[in-house]
Scaffold this motif. Structure first.
Motif, mmCIF file in Angstrom:
data_model
loop_
_atom_site.group_PDB
_atom_site.id
_atom_site.type_symbol
_atom_site.label_atom_id
_atom_site.label_comp_id
_atom_site.label_asym_id
_atom_site.label_seq_id
_atom_site.Cartn_x
_atom_site.Cartn_y
_atom_site.Cartn_z
ATOM 1 N N VAL A 71 0.488 -5.227 -6.267
ATOM 2 C CA VAL A 71 -0.177 -6.161 -5.361
ATOM 3 C C VAL A 71 -1.077 -5.367 -4.429
ATOM 4 O O VAL A 71 -0.852 -4.174 -4.187
ATOM 5 N N THR A 72 -2.124 -6.041 -3.902
ATOM 6 C CA THR A 72 -3.004 -5.404 -2.929
ATOM 7 C C THR A 72 -3.104 -6.288 -1.689
ATOM 8 O O THR A 72 -3.197 -7.515 -1.793
ATOM 9 N N SER A 73 -3.074 -5.647 -0.524
ATOM 10 C CA SER A 73 -3.339 -6.347 0.739
ATOM 11 C C SER A 73 -3.612 -5.304 1.807
ATOM 12 O O SER A 73 -3.226 -4.134 1.661
ATOM 13 N N ALA A 74 -4.257 -5.747 2.889
ATOM 14 C CA ALA A 74 -4.631 -4.808 3.956
ATOM 15 C C ALA A 74 -3.403 -4.147 4.569
ATOM 16 O O ALA A 74 -3.466 -3.002 4.996
ATOM 17 N N SER A 75 -2.289 -4.863 4.612
ATOM 18 C CA SER A 75 -1.113 -4.286 5.263
ATOM 19 C C SER A 75 -0.295 -3.410 4.314
ATOM 20 O O SER A 75 0.487 -2.584 4.769
ATOM 21 N N GLN A 76 -0.475 -3.572 3.002
ATOM 22 C CA GLN A 76 0.338 -2.816 2.029
ATOM 23 C C GLN A 76 -0.505 -1.902 1.146
ATOM 24 O O GLN A 76 0.045 -1.143 0.358
ATOM 25 N N ILE A 77 -1.833 -2.041 1.239
ATOM 26 C CA ILE A 77 -2.777 -1.338 0.359
ATOM 27 C C ILE A 77 -2.403 -1.640 -1.107
ATOM 28 O O ILE A 77 -2.538 -2.784 -1.518
ATOM 29 N N VAL A 78 -1.937 -0.667 -1.852
ATOM 30 C CA VAL A 78 -1.539 -0.933 -3.241
ATOM 31 C C VAL A 78 -0.033 -0.711 -3.314
ATOM 32 O O VAL A 78 0.449 0.366 -2.960
ATOM 33 N N LEU A 79 0.691 -1.739 -3.743
ATOM 34 C CA LEU A 79 2.151 -1.619 -3.801
ATOM 35 C C LEU A 79 2.631 -1.950 -5.218
ATOM 36 O O LEU A 79 2.408 -3.064 -5.706
ATOM 37 N N PRO A 80 3.274 -0.969 -5.889
ATOM 38 C CA PRO A 80 3.718 -1.220 -7.259
ATOM 39 C C PRO A 80 4.797 -2.310 -7.316
ATOM 40 O O PRO A 80 5.650 -2.394 -6.436
ATOM 41 N N VAL A 81 4.716 -3.139 -8.352
ATOM 42 C CA VAL A 81 5.728 -4.174 -8.623
ATOM 43 C C VAL A 81 6.569 -3.671 -9.802
ATOM 44 O O VAL A 81 6.013 -3.318 -10.849
ATOM 45 N N VAL A 82 7.880 -3.619 -9.630
ATOM 46 C CA VAL A 82 8.729 -3.071 -10.699
ATOM 47 C C VAL A 82 9.615 -4.128 -11.357
ATOM 48 O O VAL A 82 10.232 -3.868 -12.388
ATOM 49 N N ARG A 83 9.686 -5.324 -10.750
ATOM 50 C CA ARG A 83 10.478 -6.405 -11.342
ATOM 51 C C ARG A 83 9.817 -7.730 -11.061
ATOM 52 O O ARG A 83 9.358 -7.955 -9.940
ATOM 53 N N ILE A 84 9.739 -8.584 -12.067
ATOM 54 C CA ILE A 84 9.235 -9.940 -11.866
ATOM 55 C C ILE A 84 10.293 -10.898 -12.395
ATOM 56 O O ILE A 84 10.700 -10.798 -13.564
ATOM 57 N N ASP A 85 10.761 -11.793 -11.540
ATOM 58 C CA ASP A 85 11.831 -12.747 -11.902
ATOM 59 C C ASP A 85 13.030 -12.012 -12.535
ATOM 60 O O ASP A 85 13.609 -12.488 -13.522
ATOM 61 N N GLY A 86 13.337 -10.854 -12.006
ATOM 62 C CA GLY A 86 14.509 -10.104 -12.479
ATOM 63 C C GLY A 86 14.260 -9.260 -13.715
ATOM 64 O O GLY A 86 15.125 -8.478 -14.122
ATOM 65 N N ARG A 87 13.055 -9.392 -14.340
ATOM 66 C CA ARG A 87 12.757 -8.600 -15.540
ATOM 67 C C ARG A 87 12.059 -7.296 -15.148
ATOM 68 O O ARG A 87 11.075 -7.339 -14.397
ATOM 69 N N PRO A 88 12.504 -6.152 -15.664
ATOM 70 C CA PRO A 88 11.815 -4.901 -15.328
ATOM 71 C C PRO A 88 10.411 -4.877 -15.942
ATOM 72 O O PRO A 88 10.204 -5.347 -17.069
ATOM 73 N N ILE A 89 9.453 -4.352 -15.183
ATOM 74 C CA ILE A 89 8.078 -4.210 -15.676
ATOM 75 C C ILE A 89 7.896 -2.769 -16.148
ATOM 76 O O ILE A 89 8.233 -1.835 -15.415
ATOM 77 N N GLY A 90 7.352 -2.593 -17.362
ATOM 78 C CA GLY A 90 7.241 -1.245 -17.944
ATOM 79 C C GLY A 90 8.629 -0.637 -18.021
ATOM 80 O O GLY A 90 9.570 -1.276 -18.491
ATOM 81 N N ASN A 91 8.760 0.586 -17.489
ATOM 82 C CA ASN A 91 10.087 1.218 -17.526
ATOM 83 C C ASN A 91 10.894 0.935 -16.256
ATOM 84 O O ASN A 91 11.894 1.602 -15.985
ATOM 85 N N GLY A 92 10.407 -0.019 -15.460
ATOM 86 C CA GLY A 92 11.160 -0.423 -14.264
ATOM 87 C C GLY A 92 10.931 0.475 -13.058
ATOM 88 O O GLY A 92 11.595 0.318 -12.033
#
Ligand code: PDD
Length: 285
Positions: free
Chosen positions: A244-265
């Motif tokens: 995700v991107t935002s002014a307060s977080q800049i670029v923040l990796p997402v490692v889980r969506i709805d409990g499912r690991p993304i890539g290697n988690g």
């Protein structure tokens, strides 16, 4: 926490900083806002944030509270008085104070301006970036002009709380076609298995994120494969990386969506590199 707030011409200690009960921001959410990152005591990407503020004000026919040069001085002074080195500066403009009545008040009503600033907790942010965050998906129940950065954020509040209730940090909002619009307070990105960066194109259904626009500059400058289009929740589950991107977080990796690991988690390489490189492309004023 902001110790000093600018309120309609005065810098006040937080306890004394108050707005009127008939402020239209309070009564109708009739106002707009901006959040700018502060780095080394200076606002980041100020010009783009001010251009977006101007657009939001124009769309809602709210007058500018002051000239852009004067507003820039107030932003810097609020940062200085709060001794913010690395954090955010928040500004809000509402249509002003008037007896409660739905149509716009008369021309004599002056817009209200509030500015606050506070430092980040850098250790907490870095830990989040190192660990990555979990996201949950929820239906996007917002109005049809979320390209205007208004303070009417109740659906975003509910989405964020739904995320928190499920142990996640962000909610991704999903349209009627099952495609992600954006985060409750961020823009949403995925990187496909074949390495293509994808984020939804601009329209009235997402906010034109300033961080999103700088990341696009960065992605183009680095010659990465990039496509601006909507993606489905299923595509996100299958992605190699998400962030995700935002002014307060800049670029923040997402490692889980709805409990499912993304890539290697774990946080992805590209998202982590974009986070690292961001401030070389941002304008620090
Ligand atoms: N939120 N989409 C939404 C709905 C947002 O609220 C935000 C920002 C973004 C990212 O925009 P930008 O990159 O310009 O910050 C996208 C701010 C940070 C907030 O409300 O705190």
């Amino acid at each position: 926490m902001s110790r000093i707030a600018y309120v309609n011409g005065r810098y006040l200690p937080r306890a004394e900083a108050k707005v009127a009960v008939e402020d239209r921001g309070y009564q109708f959410a009739d106002g707009v806002y901006e959040v700018c990152e502060v780095k080394g005591g200076r606002p980041v990407d100020e010009r783009r944030h001010m251009a977006r503020l101007d657009r939001s004000l124009k769309e809602l026919r709210i007058a500018r509270p002051m000239s852009p040069a004067a507003l820039s001085v107030v932003l810097r002074e609020t940062i200085r008085r709060n001794r913010v080195t690395d954090g955010i500066v928040y500004l809000q403009v509402t249509r002003g104070v008037a007896p409660r009545d739905f149509p716009f008040p008369g021309n004599g009503t002056r817009p209200s301006l509030v500015v606050t600033a506070r430092n980040y907790d850098p250790a907490r942010l870095e830990q989040q970036a190192a660990e990555g965050i979990a996201v949950v998906t929820v239906p996007d129940i917002r109005w049809q002009r979320v390209d205007i950065k208004t303070v009417a954020l109740l659906p975003n509040v509910l989405a964020k709380q739904a995320a928190r209730d499920q142990g996640a940090r962000e909610a991704w909002l999903v349209d009627a076609q099952g495609r992600v619009t954006e985060g409750a307070s961020s823009n949403a990105w995925i990187i496909t298995r074949d390495g293509k960066l994808i984020t939804r194109g601009l329209g009235q259904d997402i906010l034109s994120g300033i961080t999103r626009s700088v990341v696009i500059d960065l992605v183009r400058a680095q010659g990465l494969a990039f496509e601006e289009r909507a993606f489905t929740v299923e595509e996100a589950y299958a992605a190699r990386e998400a962030f995700v991107t935002s002014a307060s977080q800049i670029v923040l990796p997402v490692v889980r969506i709805d409990g499912r690991p993304i890539g290697n988690g774990a946080p992805g390489l590209i998202a982590s590199a974009l986070r690292r490189d961001y401030h070389r492309y941002a304008e620090i004023g």
